[in-house]
Design an enzyme around this catalytic site. Structure first.
Site, PDB file in Angstrom:
ATOM      1  N   ASN A  66      -3.868  27.293  -6.799  1.00 54.84           N
ATOM      2  CA  ASN A  66      -5.251  27.457  -6.367  1.00 54.84           C
ATOM      3  C   ASN A  66      -6.142  27.072  -7.552  1.00 54.84           C
ATOM      4  O   ASN A  66      -6.200  27.786  -8.548  1.00 54.84           O
ATOM      5  CB  ASN A  66      -5.513  28.908  -5.960  1.00 54.84           C
ATOM      6  CG  ASN A  66      -6.960  29.150  -5.539  1.00 54.84           C
ATOM      7  OD1 ASN A  66      -7.777  28.237  -5.530  1.00 54.84           O
ATOM      8  ND2 ASN A  66      -7.270  30.392  -5.195  1.00 54.84           N
ATOM      9  N   PRO A  67      -6.862  25.934  -7.464  1.00 52.86           N
ATOM     10  CA  PRO A  67      -7.621  25.456  -8.625  1.00 52.86           C
ATOM     11  C   PRO A  67      -8.940  26.185  -8.865  1.00 52.86           C
ATOM     12  O   PRO A  67      -9.542  26.033  -9.933  1.00 52.86           O
ATOM     13  CB  PRO A  67      -7.871  23.993  -8.285  1.00 52.86           C
ATOM     14  CG  PRO A  67      -7.949  23.973  -6.786  1.00 52.86           C
ATOM     15  CD  PRO A  67      -6.968  25.018  -6.317  1.00 52.86           C
ATOM     16  N   THR A  98      -4.157  23.367  -3.612  1.00 52.58           N
ATOM     17  CA  THR A  98      -4.922  23.662  -2.400  1.00 52.58           C
ATOM     18  C   THR A  98      -6.318  23.047  -2.494  1.00 52.58           C
ATOM     19  O   THR A  98      -6.924  22.994  -3.565  1.00 52.58           O
ATOM     20  CB  THR A  98      -5.040  25.180  -2.169  1.00 52.58           C
ATOM     21  OG1 THR A  98      -5.697  25.781  -3.284  1.00 52.58           O
ATOM     22  CG2 THR A  98      -3.668  25.806  -2.013  1.00 52.58           C
ATOM     23  N   GLY A 123      -1.984  31.604  -8.884  1.00 49.19           N
ATOM     24  CA  GLY A 123      -3.226  32.145  -8.344  1.00 49.19           C
ATOM     25  C   GLY A 123      -3.183  33.651  -8.406  1.00 49.19           C
ATOM     26  O   GLY A 123      -2.479  34.240  -9.235  1.00 49.19           O
ATOM     27  N   ASP A 125      -3.772  37.576  -5.936  1.00 47.65           N
ATOM     28  CA  ASP A 125      -3.217  38.295  -4.797  1.00 47.65           C
ATOM     29  C   ASP A 125      -3.561  37.629  -3.469  1.00 47.65           C
ATOM     30  O   ASP A 125      -2.765  37.675  -2.518  1.00 47.65           O
ATOM     31  CB  ASP A 125      -3.746  39.733  -4.800  1.00 47.65           C
ATOM     32  CG  ASP A 125      -3.322  40.498  -6.051  1.00 47.65           C
ATOM     33  OD1 ASP A 125      -2.180  40.302  -6.511  1.00 47.65           O
ATOM     34  OD2 ASP A 125      -4.138  41.275  -6.579  1.00 47.65           O
ATOM     35  N   GLU A 130      -1.547  34.652   1.451  1.00 52.88           N
ATOM     36  CA  GLU A 130      -1.501  33.495   2.351  1.00 52.88           C
ATOM     37  C   GLU A 130      -0.087  32.917   2.444  1.00 52.88           C
ATOM     38  O   GLU A 130       0.403  32.611   3.537  1.00 52.88           O
ATOM     39  CB  GLU A 130      -2.473  32.414   1.879  1.00 52.88           C
ATOM     40  CG  GLU A 130      -3.939  32.732   2.121  1.00 52.88           C
ATOM     41  CD  GLU A 130      -4.837  31.532   1.875  1.00 52.88           C
ATOM     42  OE1 GLU A 130      -4.415  30.399   2.191  1.00 52.88           O
ATOM     43  OE2 GLU A 130      -5.946  31.715   1.344  1.00 52.88           O
ATOM     44  N   ARG A 232     -20.944  36.023  -3.761  1.00 54.67           N
ATOM     45  CA  ARG A 232     -20.097  35.018  -4.404  1.00 54.67           C
ATOM     46  C   ARG A 232     -20.871  34.154  -5.398  1.00 54.67           C
ATOM     47  O   ARG A 232     -20.286  33.620  -6.348  1.00 54.67           O
ATOM     48  CB  ARG A 232     -19.424  34.128  -3.353  1.00 54.67           C
ATOM     49  CG  ARG A 232     -18.247  34.796  -2.673  1.00 54.67           C
ATOM     50  CD  ARG A 232     -17.434  33.842  -1.832  1.00 54.67           C
ATOM     51  NE  ARG A 232     -16.261  34.493  -1.271  1.00 54.67           N
ATOM     52  CZ  ARG A 232     -15.091  34.624  -1.882  1.00 54.67           C
ATOM     53  NH1 ARG A 232     -14.951  34.127  -3.102  1.00 54.67           N
ATOM     54  NH2 ARG A 232     -14.083  35.230  -1.301  1.00 54.67           N
TER      55      ARG A 232
END
Length: 417
Positions: A66-67, A98, A123, A125, A130, A232
């Site tokens: 996950n980048p 991803t 990545g 949790d 996923e 966010r």
């Protein structure tokens, strides 16, 4: 770990032996021993590497990165630290990054992993959840299991998962490695030791809603995660900001029915069986938060060990306690501290295997923006730090014992969280 000739010194009979060393506080390191005066270097290299390769260590790994998770350092974490270690251990990898929301879920559900010795998750949790869910669905579909039926016994996963901590939340990797450390997590994967962890399966509207590997929560914690989603734009600062805001606001209560089943030791079959469903009385009452983690607290000396490989869990039911007390109970659990029940305030139900919750929605004033918001919050749950929407008012949560193999160590001897 591996042995190879020293650069430019092979003819002189100099070999470099790379091995894993245990440091303090569960940290693992790579150390190198230079061996001189070796004759027939190639034969020694082949012999040592052969013995290493048959020890159960992985040879091929599927890597999912996950980048953008956490501080957005997933790619740097993998290529700067993890990949060199995998290459040193002669492990072949297939890497995928991803590119969209739920991409990892689709990858795990559709990819053939039969030619890999494990899946590495770079990545936090959320990415682990996923992959866990997608792989669970793939296995059930392949085996013809009706995974949407809550009473159906699910087939366990056989591909080991390893987690490299590169997310905002790294709770699972802390549980299985004893520490949040990228190098230690990678070296535990290289070692090849893995153990079967328990997880939750969550059902809503007569179908599998999700698979949960760290926390299931309803009420205050799901409200908190919803608020962090709304913030966010603040990036990592949204978490402390949302926590402070939660503590300062008036406590939101919800009404629900809560039922549970205990795990009962079966001496005849040397395992456990399920007791009858029990109901928390009164049948309908006000709650602040209900949560559970798929980990077991094992007493050892004067402390507890948080064990992800157990057979049952604790259900934490918060009614009249303060929001600060809810937070404290959660962090106490993660630190291996015993949570004490306080009647009418906070109750700890031990040896839980299954539980189900049915929210009771009262008459809401649609002209009140707060009532409208509370209604929306009543339809949300927190699963591993992600907020999910409910379609109906009843949630069923089942504990799946020994369900997923995770690369790591058992941490059962002399370990204090």
């Amino acid at each position: 770990m591996s042995v190879r000739p020293a650069p430019n010194l092979k003819e002189a009979g100099v070999l470099l032996l790379h091995y894993i060393s245990h440091a303090t506080n569960k940290i693992l390191l790579v150390k190198t021993l230079q061996i001189q005066g070796i004759r027939n270097c190639d034969q020694w290299i082949d012999l040592i590497n052969h013995h290493i390769s048959v020890s159960g260590r992985p040879k091929r790994l599927f890597v999912v990165i996950n980048p953008i998770g956490g501080a957005g350092k997933g790619l740097h974490v993998y290529y700067d630290t993890v990949e060199p270690l995998f290459k040193l251990a002669s492990i072949e990898t297939s890497v995928i990054v991803t590119v969209r929301s739920k991409h990892a879920l689709n990858i795990a559900e559709s990819t053939d992993f039969s030619h890999f010795d494990g899946i590495v998750i770079v990545g936090g949790d959320g990415l682990y959840q996923e992959i866990l869910q997608g792989l669970t669905v793939q296995v059930q579909k392949k085996d013809g299991v009706n995974y949407n039926h809550c009473d159906q016994e699910l087939h366990k996963l056989n591909v080991p998962l390893g987690i490299i901590p590169a997310g905002t939340g790294n709770g699972v990797t802390r549980m299985i490695n004893g520490v949040i450390d990228v190098r230690t997590a990678a070296l535990n994967i290289i070692r090849g030791e893995h153990h079967r962890a328990q997880v939750f399966t969550v059902y809503n509207n007569n179908k599998l809603l999700c698979v949960c590997g760290l926390i299931f929560a309803y009420g205050m914690f799901s409200d908190l995660i919803k608020r962090t989603d709304e913030l966010r734009w603040m990036k990592r600062l949204r978490y402390p900001f949302a926590i402070i805001g939660t503590l300062m606001k008036r406590k939101r209560m919800f009404q629900a029915e809560l039922h549970y089943r205990l795990s009962v030791l079966d001496s005849m079959n040397e395992g456990s069986s399920l007791a009858e469903w029990m109901t928390i009385e009164p049948a309908i009452q006000d709650y602040c938060c209900i949560y559970a983690l798929p980990f077991e607290l094992i007493p050892k000396d004067n402390h507890n060990i948080v064990n992800p490989y157990g057979q049952h869990v604790q259900l934490i039911v918060c009614t009249g306690c303060s929001k600060l007390a809810v937070f404290k109970s959660f962090f106490d659990f993660l630190m291996g501290k015993t949570i004490t029940s306080k009647p009418g305030s906070l109750e700890v139900i031990k040896n839980i295997r299954d539980f189900k919750l049915k929210a009771v929605y009262g008459i809401q004033d649609r002209s009140s923006s707060q009532d409208v918001r509370n209604t929306a919050l009543d339809h949300l749950i927190d699963v591993d730090g992600e907020v999910l929407n409910l379609e109906t008012d009843e949630i069923i949560v089942r504990l799946q014992n020994s369900f997923v193999p995770l690369f790591g160590c058992r941490l059962l001897e002399g370990h204090q969280q």
